[in-house]
Motif scaffolding. Structure first.
Motif, short mmCIF file in Angstrom:
data_model
loop_
_atom_site.label_atom_id
_atom_site.label_comp_id
_atom_site.label_asym_id
_atom_site.label_seq_id
_atom_site.Cartn_x
_atom_site.Cartn_y
_atom_site.Cartn_z
N SER A 179 -7.49 12.27 8.84
CA SER A 179 -8.61 11.37 9.06
C SER A 179 -9.24 10.93 7.74
CB SER A 179 -9.67 12.03 9.94
OG SER A 179 -9.18 12.30 11.23
N LEU A 180 -9.35 11.87 6.80
CA LEU A 180 -9.94 11.54 5.51
C LEU A 180 -9.03 10.61 4.71
CD1 LEU A 180 -11.44 15.01 4.48
CD2 LEU A 180 -12.64 13.02 5.40
N THR A 181 -7.72 10.83 4.82
CA THR A 181 -6.77 9.93 4.14
C THR A 181 -6.89 8.52 4.69
OG1 THR A 181 -5.23 11.75 3.78
CG2 THR A 181 -4.34 9.53 3.62
N ALA A 182 -7.13 8.42 6.00
CA ALA A 182 -7.18 7.12 6.66
C ALA A 182 -8.53 6.44 6.57
CB ALA A 182 -6.80 7.29 8.14
N ALA A 183 -9.53 7.12 6.02
CA ALA A 183 -10.90 6.60 6.03
C ALA A 183 -11.04 5.32 5.20
CB ALA A 183 -11.87 7.66 5.53
N HIS A 184 -11.83 4.40 5.73
CA HIS A 184 -12.20 3.18 5.02
C HIS A 184 -13.64 3.33 4.52
CE1 HIS A 184 -8.83 0.57 6.55
NE2 HIS A 184 -8.82 1.51 7.48
N VAL B 131 0.86 -1.19 0.00
CA VAL B 131 0.00 0.00 0.00
C VAL B 131 0.89 1.24 0.00
CG1 VAL B 131 -1.88 -1.15 1.23
CG2 VAL B 131 -0.14 0.10 2.52
N ASP B 132 0.29 2.36 -0.34
CA ASP B 132 1.01 3.63 -0.33
C ASP B 132 1.49 3.96 1.07
OD1 ASP B 132 1.68 6.33 -1.58
OD2 ASP B 132 0.33 6.92 0.05
N PRO B 133 2.78 4.30 1.26
CA PRO B 133 3.29 4.59 2.61
C PRO B 133 2.54 5.72 3.32
CG PRO B 133 5.10 4.32 1.06
CD PRO B 133 3.85 4.34 0.24
N GLN B 134 2.10 6.73 2.55
CA GLN B 134 1.36 7.83 3.16
C GLN B 134 0.04 7.33 3.74
OE1 GLN B 134 2.83 10.83 3.07
NE2 GLN B 134 1.25 12.25 3.74
N LEU B 135 -0.66 6.47 2.99
CA LEU B 135 -1.90 5.89 3.48
C LEU B 135 -1.65 5.02 4.69
CD1 LEU B 135 -4.93 5.18 3.22
CD2 LEU B 135 -4.27 3.41 1.58
N ALA B 136 -0.61 4.21 4.62
CA ALA B 136 -0.28 3.31 5.74
C ALA B 136 -0.01 4.10 7.01
CB ALA B 136 0.93 2.45 5.38
N THR B 137 0.78 5.16 6.91
CA THR B 137 1.09 5.98 8.09
C THR B 137 -0.16 6.65 8.64
OG1 THR B 137 3.34 6.40 7.32
CG2 THR B 137 2.46 7.92 8.93
N SER B 138 -1.01 7.18 7.76
CA SER B 138 -2.23 7.85 8.20
C SER B 138 -3.13 6.90 8.97
CB SER B 138 -2.99 8.42 7.00
OG SER B 138 -2.21 9.38 6.31
#
Length: 409
Positions: free
Chosen positions: A269-274, A35-42
């Motif tokens: 929060s929006l980046t991390a949203a499922h 997965v994208d590292p930015q998404l993973a960190t968020s």
């Protein structure tokens, strides 16, 4: 839906655990997913610190990897400095932009580590702002590590040996002069699984629009957060990390935290949203929130209706997150009356919540008992309950956006 986080201990020379490195996972497979590292960190940050309540060690230091863009945007400053060790990933370029961000975060009290460090003159100017240097003992030779440590004896640096896989490597690392140690020979990463809750798709979509407007309408953002359990809970946890004050309103919270920090928090929060899967507990919690608020707003009670609203909203967190409610409410900056109402259903707020539950159960004897105790008519509270049922339907979304829905019938 569930959150998966791996946590690998870091020990000192006496083999005592002094910190953990948090590692993103998408299941019980103990390796970093594609997965994208930015998404993973968020997702790791939001789910660990502000959503799943997964810490388990309140005063423990956590090492977290941050990709370049997160560092430039100073995303780490959204999280408590006393709990976080910021790891600069090895693929980050040591340019002026990164240097400025690292220096600023250091000055704000954050501890910073260089991950998988390979000695280079381009990193020298960063060292006054670095707390810990992590050497992958598989990538850097012992002689190069010794040479670096000797050359920087006057610097206040700590050294961590990672990827230790056997006793021989551990003994050699101890002789070199490392302060901390990490690897499978000491502790394997432990995968922690926790229930997570998501924001409604309506909230996510509207926040994405609102946060990109110029100028940003923070009153609209406040309403969107307030009408969503997940965003409200995360923001409450966020508030509690930065302020010891009892919660009064999101407007006051915005003033305490500052609009820039709120904007970063929402974006993360929006980046991390499922994707949202509607839950019966989610919807009934919102019914309770709007019912409790209407009852508490009656002049006879002289209490803050906002507290009643959040008592109703958070009254089923234990079912949503599958954790004891008494532990969850401890992480929220609510006043004592609200906490007692949630954990023991006592006081006026507890009676109002009890009345909401009685309506859910269609328990007429309990409805009569609570309305008599609160000195309000069952006809009025029935109207409040019908209002609450209507209020969470899609037909009322536009009224919530405009902030026009009244508490009273």
């Amino acid at each position: 839906m569930y959150s998966f986080i791996a946590r690998q201990p870091i020990v000192n020379i006496d083999k005592q655990i002094v910190a953990y490195e948090l590692l993103f996972r998408e299941g019980f497979k103990n390796k970093f997913p594609s997965v994208d590292p930015q998404l993973a960190t968020s997702r790791l940050l939001i789910e660990h610190f502000f959503l799943t309540n997964a810490q388990g060690h309140e005063n423990t230091l956590y090492f977290v990897n941050f990709p370049y863009q997160s560092l430039i945007e100073k995303i780490p400053t959204l999280f408590p400095a006393d709990l976080l060790m910021i790891e600069i990933l090895e693929d980050c370029q040591p340019n002026d932009e990164l240097f400025s961000a690292i220096r600023d975060m250091h000055q704000q009290g954050y501890k910073i580590a260089l991950d998988d460090f390979i000695p280079s003159p381009s990193w020298e100017r960063f060292l006054p702002y670095i707390h810990t240097i992590k050497f992958d003992i598989k990538q850097v030779s012992t002689s190069d590590i010794v040479k670096f440590i000797k050359a920087h004896k006057t610097d206040e640096l700590y050294y961590l040996a990672e990827k230790i896989e056997n006793r021989q490597e551990l003994e050699e690392a101890e002789k070199v002069g490392f302060d901390f140690f990490q690897g499978y020979a000491l502790h394997e990463p432990e995968i922690i699984k926790h229930r997570r809750i998501e924001s409604s798709s309506f909230t996510v979509d509207q926040l994405k629009i609102a946060i990109n407007q110029t100028p940003i309408d923070y009153q609209l953002i406040e309403r969107l957060i307030r009408y969503d359990i997940t965003m409200s809970y995360k923001l409450m946890r966020f508030i509690n990390a930065y302020s010891s004050k009892t919660f009064t309103s999101f407007e006051d919270a915005f003033n305490i935290l500052g609009l820039d920090k709120i904007k970063f928090f929402i974006e993360l929060s929006l980046t991390a949203a499922h994707e949202w899967t509607p839950s019966d507990y989610y919807l009934s919690s919102m019914h309770r929130a709007h019912f409790c608020e209407q009852v508490a707003a009656l002049d006879q009670f002289k209490i803050n209706a906002e507290h009643a609203y959040f008592v109703g909203m958070f009254s089923q967190l234990d079912k949503l997150l599958q954790q004891p409610l008494c532990h969850l409410v401890e992480t929220l900056p609510l006043n004592k009356a609200a906490i007692n109402a949630l954990s023991q259903q006592t006081g006026i707020l507890g009676d109002i919540l009890g009345l909401a539950i009685a309506y859910e159960k269609k328990d007429n004897s309990s409805i009569q008992w609570f309305t008599d105790k609160l000195h309000i008519s069952p006809e009025l509270t029935r109207q409040f309950y019908d209002n609450a049922l209507n209020w969470v339907t899609p037909e009322y979304h536009h009224l919530r956006l405009e902030g026009k829905l009244l508490n009273q019938p």
